[in-house]
Scaffold this motif. Structure first.
Motif, mmCIF file in Angstrom:
data_model
loop_
_atom_site.group_PDB
_atom_site.id
_atom_site.type_symbol
_atom_site.label_atom_id
_atom_site.label_comp_id
_atom_site.label_asym_id
_atom_site.label_seq_id
_atom_site.Cartn_x
_atom_site.Cartn_y
_atom_site.Cartn_z
ATOM 1 N N ASP A 164 -5.301 5.174 5.862
ATOM 2 C CA ASP A 164 -5.347 4.606 4.509
ATOM 3 C C ASP A 164 -6.094 5.527 3.552
ATOM 4 O O ASP A 164 -5.712 5.685 2.384
ATOM 5 C CB ASP A 164 -6.028 3.235 4.531
ATOM 6 C CG ASP A 164 -5.140 2.142 5.113
ATOM 7 O OD1 ASP A 164 -3.944 2.408 5.346
ATOM 8 O OD2 ASP A 164 -5.652 1.031 5.339
ATOM 9 N N LYS B 150 0.810 -1.226 0.000
ATOM 10 C CA LYS B 150 0.000 0.000 0.000
ATOM 11 C C LYS B 150 0.840 1.270 0.000
ATOM 12 O O LYS B 150 0.399 2.308 -0.490
ATOM 13 C CB LYS B 150 -0.973 0.008 1.178
ATOM 14 C CG LYS B 150 -0.354 0.243 2.544
ATOM 15 C CD LYS B 150 -1.445 0.306 3.616
ATOM 16 C CE LYS B 150 -0.867 0.629 4.985
ATOM 17 N NZ LYS B 150 -1.934 0.682 6.021
ATOM 18 N N ALA C 264 -6.295 -6.338 1.316
ATOM 19 C CA ALA C 264 -5.299 -5.430 1.881
ATOM 20 C C ALA C 264 -4.887 -5.885 3.279
ATOM 21 O O ALA C 264 -3.748 -5.674 3.702
ATOM 22 C CB ALA C 264 -5.838 -4.006 1.921
#
Length: 224
Positions: A154, A38, A139
């Motif tokens: 996030d 990420k 994720a």
């Protein structure tokens, strides 16, 4: 996992988050080197601390702060991303398992990527921008363990990474090569050219290309 089962390019879970293995050092105590997909944060771990995940159709995850959904039923588009899941590179090509590549040209059933790799259709899946409502969120290995604070961070990650990429390179900055996992320090900047610690010379615009490099350390003590 056992160390013999770990391979470069594998998607794995470490501390509940999705990572990608970029190298293995069997002589080190923490032998598995990987980055968190990420945001490209690098970590090392023992093989027994990670869990393998094989990406599949309709998996959704964050890559560099943006959501993508794996689609086996879509065709690639120019400027779109693909994920190489069954690599069969030609002798002069440079890509491996689970390589993220940006499509530059489409030639029949083959795409040519920004790194000039010709990749056959059978080798990759398409990364559809955004999180499909019917997709599985990969994720995190266990969503119930994710705090509200982490989810809030996030949500801001894409904008944060975008601002980071706008920073001009300075001596002492460290950049991560997104294709081989190597880190390089900027040792000289002259005009539009940058020299890295291993001797490579690049144009500043190439080093700031988010498809190939990402800034992982900013040297605040030396600013040009």
């Amino acid at each position: 996992m056992k160390l013999l089962q770990v391979r470069k390019g594998q998607f794995v879970y470490y501390q509940n988050e999705l990572h990608k293995v970029y190298t293995i050092n069997p002589l080190a105590k923490k032998s598995v080197h990987m980055y968190r997909i990420k945001d490209m944060e690098q970590v090392t771990s023992k093989a027994e601390e990670i869990t393998l995940h094989r990406p599949s159709h309709m998996d959704a995850f964050m890559f560099m702060g943006q959501w993508y959904t794996i689609r086996e039923d879509l065709e690639p588009e120019v400027d779109g991303y693909i994920l190489v899941t069954k690599p069969d590179p030609e002798p002069m090509s440079h890509y491996g398992l689970n390589e993220f590549e940006k499509v530059e040209q489409i030639e029949g059933r083959t795409v040519v990527t920004g790194r000039q790799n010709p990749i056959k259709r059978k080798e990759f899946v398409v990364l559809q921008e955004g999180r499909n409502p019917e997709a599985r969120n990969i994720a995190y290995q266990d969503d119930s363990l994710v705090s509200e604070e982490t989810l809030a961070e996030d949500a801001k990650l894409g904008a944060k990474l975008s601002r980071t990429q706008e920073i001009q390179p300075n001596i002492g900055d460290i950049y991560l090569n997104l294709h081989n996992g190597g880190r390089s320090m900027v040792v000289a900047v002259m005009g539009d050219d940058v020299w890295l610690g291993h001797g490579e010379k690049l144009k500043i615009e190439d080093l700031l290309d988010a498809d190939h490099w990402t800034l992982v350390y900013v040297n605040t003590e030396f600013v040009l």
